[in-house]
Design an enzyme around this catalytic site. Structure first.
Site, mmCIF file in Angstrom:
data_model
loop_
_atom_site.group_PDB
_atom_site.id
_atom_site.type_symbol
_atom_site.label_atom_id
_atom_site.label_comp_id
_atom_site.label_asym_id
_atom_site.label_seq_id
_atom_site.Cartn_x
_atom_site.Cartn_y
_atom_site.Cartn_z
ATOM 1 N N CYS A 111 32.143 47.387 33.911
ATOM 2 C CA CYS A 111 33.113 47.678 34.981
ATOM 3 C C CYS A 111 34.369 48.383 34.470
ATOM 4 C CB CYS A 111 33.490 46.395 35.709
ATOM 5 S SG CYS A 111 32.058 45.494 36.302
ATOM 6 N N HIS A 246 39.876 47.381 39.371
ATOM 7 C CA HIS A 246 38.434 47.182 39.566
ATOM 8 C C HIS A 246 38.213 46.224 40.737
ATOM 9 C CE1 HIS A 246 34.323 46.315 39.159
ATOM 10 N NE2 HIS A 246 34.494 45.119 38.620
ATOM 11 N N ASN A 276 31.170 45.062 44.847
ATOM 12 C CA ASN A 276 31.568 45.387 43.480
ATOM 13 C C ASN A 276 30.605 46.455 42.953
ATOM 14 O OD1 ASN A 276 31.825 45.452 40.681
ATOM 15 N ND2 ASN A 276 31.990 43.232 40.454
HETATM 16 N N1 ACO Z 1 26.409 31.107 49.182
HETATM 17 C C1 ACO Z 1 26.578 29.793 49.356
HETATM 18 N N2 ACO Z 1 26.788 28.942 48.340
HETATM 19 C C2 ACO Z 1 26.819 29.439 47.105
HETATM 20 C C3 ACO Z 1 26.645 30.820 46.847
HETATM 21 C C4 ACO Z 1 26.417 31.652 47.954
HETATM 22 N N3 ACO Z 1 26.249 32.976 47.810
HETATM 23 N N4 ACO Z 1 26.736 31.036 45.517
HETATM 24 C C5 ACO Z 1 26.946 29.854 44.947
HETATM 25 N N5 ACO Z 1 27.011 28.890 45.902
HETATM 26 C C6 ACO Z 1 27.228 27.459 45.731
HETATM 27 C C7 ACO Z 1 26.811 26.977 44.370
HETATM 28 O O1 ACO Z 1 25.435 26.683 44.318
HETATM 29 C C8 ACO Z 1 27.657 25.737 44.221
HETATM 30 O O2 ACO Z 1 27.061 24.688 44.935
HETATM 31 P P1 ACO Z 1 27.093 23.186 44.352
HETATM 32 O O3 ACO Z 1 28.544 22.809 44.300
HETATM 33 O O4 ACO Z 1 26.296 22.435 45.362
HETATM 34 O O5 ACO Z 1 26.459 23.283 43.005
HETATM 35 C C9 ACO Z 1 28.956 26.116 44.937
HETATM 36 O O6 ACO Z 1 28.621 27.190 45.815
HETATM 37 C C10 ACO Z 1 30.033 26.568 43.986
HETATM 38 O O7 ACO Z 1 29.474 27.527 43.120
HETATM 39 P P2 ACO Z 1 30.352 28.296 42.068
HETATM 40 O O8 ACO Z 1 29.515 29.261 41.309
HETATM 41 O O9 ACO Z 1 31.124 27.281 41.282
HETATM 42 O O10 ACO Z 1 31.291 29.076 43.076
HETATM 43 P P3 ACO Z 1 32.729 29.627 42.843
HETATM 44 O O11 ACO Z 1 33.642 28.956 43.746
HETATM 45 O O12 ACO Z 1 33.068 29.750 41.397
HETATM 46 O O13 ACO Z 1 32.566 31.122 43.404
HETATM 47 C C11 ACO Z 1 32.292 33.358 42.553
HETATM 48 C C12 ACO Z 1 31.618 32.011 42.797
HETATM 49 C C13 ACO Z 1 32.677 33.959 43.884
HETATM 50 C C14 ACO Z 1 31.294 34.267 41.858
HETATM 51 C C15 ACO Z 1 33.544 33.124 41.670
HETATM 52 O O14 ACO Z 1 33.219 32.402 40.518
HETATM 53 C C16 ACO Z 1 34.218 34.373 41.310
HETATM 54 O O15 ACO Z 1 34.911 34.963 42.075
HETATM 55 N N6 ACO Z 1 34.035 34.799 40.055
HETATM 56 C C17 ACO Z 1 34.456 36.062 39.606
HETATM 57 C C18 ACO Z 1 33.236 36.759 39.139
HETATM 58 C C19 ACO Z 1 33.037 38.109 39.714
HETATM 59 O O16 ACO Z 1 33.677 38.575 40.629
HETATM 60 N N7 ACO Z 1 32.108 38.780 39.109
HETATM 61 C C20 ACO Z 1 31.775 40.075 39.498
HETATM 62 C C21 ACO Z 1 31.000 40.738 38.458
HETATM 63 S S1 ACO Z 1 31.855 40.839 36.992
HETATM 64 C C22 ACO Z 1 32.878 42.097 37.022
HETATM 65 O O17 ACO Z 1 32.930 42.870 37.934
HETATM 66 C C23 ACO Z 1 33.709 42.237 35.859
#
Ligand code: ACO
Length: 319
Positions: A111, A246, A276
């Site tokens: 990215c 980004h 993204n």
């Molecule tokens: N829909 C519904 N529930 C979901 C989904 C979904 N799409 N994805 C995960 N969950 C559930 C999980 O299973 C988990 O359930 P559980 O508590 O029963 O186990 C719960 O939601 C929480 O999951 P987490 O992975 O801990 O969710 P989090 O709140 O961290 O959000 C996210 C995930 C949005 C990816 C967050 O971590 C984030 O914003 N991270 C940044 C990463 C990113 O943006 N990466 C992009 C690519 S990298 C880059 O561009 C550099």
């Protein structure tokens, strides 16, 4: 005097996949996706390819810059998800454009790829080795996303953005810019080559991510890198008109704005409709801002990216 972006262009696939459509594929819903990421929909390739999207974006950028393909002497494509490894995507784009005088190659900095391409090309210009460079970020992330993994497939989109850069005039060129890498943290965002030696191929070929670690990395390192750029550019944060970051997700951008104590209006976003797009996200956003008349001559802009590697960095631009 600075290296200038002379023209921009972009290309998004025709097909749009909204959150309702994704919830037909995996157990998720619009409310969860929007509240965690800000993303409502994304474009996904159908008949388009990395090369076709990159060529369209590049043609628009050349037209916007008012220069011909033959004038380009350096063509860099940043991609992690092109359909082809050989020949490199940049050489195929060169052929499509007729950019016969360009040296062409691909780079992979995930990215951060557009930032890295800009800084490599700007360095070549400063060294007198290039006069006009064409930079393209293009991704077909739908090719490498596991459409059964709700933790990742909701995040990404396909598309291409391009920019033509050159020196504004002869003389000393300033490039207030910063790049960092930390390979020791590479495991938080990976995509293994499916032709590798591992016997268990269940995860090979797909993006795998520790979302929480990426979130923490981005909200710590991006404000720090912006401080470094400000120092190099001898500007205060208040002097900056726009921060073009980004487009990973809305919560990351909002947290960065808060840490910098700057109004969110200075942080344009398009992940709502594009998702993204990795290395395409910054050049596509720049092109959208330009088309909307939001980039005016003399504006002070910081562009910053972060991604797999880990890699991160950015630069100061005067439009
Ligand atoms: N829909 C519904 N529930 C979901 C989904 C979904 N799409 N994805 C995960 N969950 C559930 C999980 O299973 C988990 O359930 P559980 O508590 O029963 O186990 C719960 O939601 C929480 O999951 P987490 O992975 O801990 O969710 P989090 O709140 O961290 O959000 C996210 C995930 C949005 C990816 C967050 O971590 C984030 O914003 N991270 C940044 C990463 C990113 O943006 N990466 C992009 C690519 S990298 C880059 O561009 C550099």
């Amino acid at each position: 005097m600075f290296v200038k972006i002379k023209g921009t262009g972009s290309c998004l696939p025709e097909k749009v996949l909204d959150n309702a459509a994704i919830s037909q594929l995996v157990d998720t819903n619009d409310e969860w996706i929007q509240s965690r990421t800000g993303i409502k929909s994304r474009h996904i390739v159908g008949k388009e390819t990395a090369v076709s999207m990159a060529a369209v974006a590049a043609e628009k950028a050349l037209e916007d810059a008012g220069i011909t393909a033959e004038e380009i002497d350096l063509l860099i494509v940043s991609s992690v998800s092109s359909e082809q490894l050989l020949p490199c995507t940049a050489c195929s784009v060169q052929k499509e454009l007729g950019a016969v005088n360009a040296a062409a190659f691909d780079l992979n900095a995930a990215c951060s790829g557009f930032i890295v391409a800009y800084q490599m090309a700007a360095g070549q210009i400063k060294a007198g080795l290039s006069k006009k460079a064409l930079l393209i970020g293009v991704e077909c992330l739908s090719n490498i996303v596991n459409w059964k993994d709700r933790g990742t497939c909701i995040l990404f989109g396909d598309g291409a953005g391009a920019a033509v850069i050159s020196a504004e005039e002869e003389g000393n060129i300033e490039i207030p810019s910063v790049l960092h890498s930390d390979g020791s943290r590479g495991e938080v965002l990976t995509c293994k080559n499916p032709t590798g030696e591992r016997k268990d191929r269940s995860l090979e070929g797909y993006v795998a991510m520790d979302g929480r670690e990426i979130y923490k990395f981005a909200v710590r390192q991006v404000p720090a890198v912006i401080d470094e750029i400000l120092e190099k550019a001898e500007k205060s944060v208040e002097e900056i008109d726009l921060f073009v970051l980004h487009q990973a997700n809305r919560r990351i951008v909002e947290a960065i704005a808060k840490r910098l104590k700057q109004p969110i209006e200075k942080f344009p976003m398009d992940m709502m409709q594009n998702g993204n797009m990795s290395s395409a996200s910054i050049p596509v956003l720049l092109d959208e801002l330009k088309q909307e008349g939001k980039l005016q001559p003399g504006m002070k802009i910081i562009v910053a990216g972060f991604g797999a590697g880990l890699t991160w960095g950015g630069m100061y631009l005067e439009w």
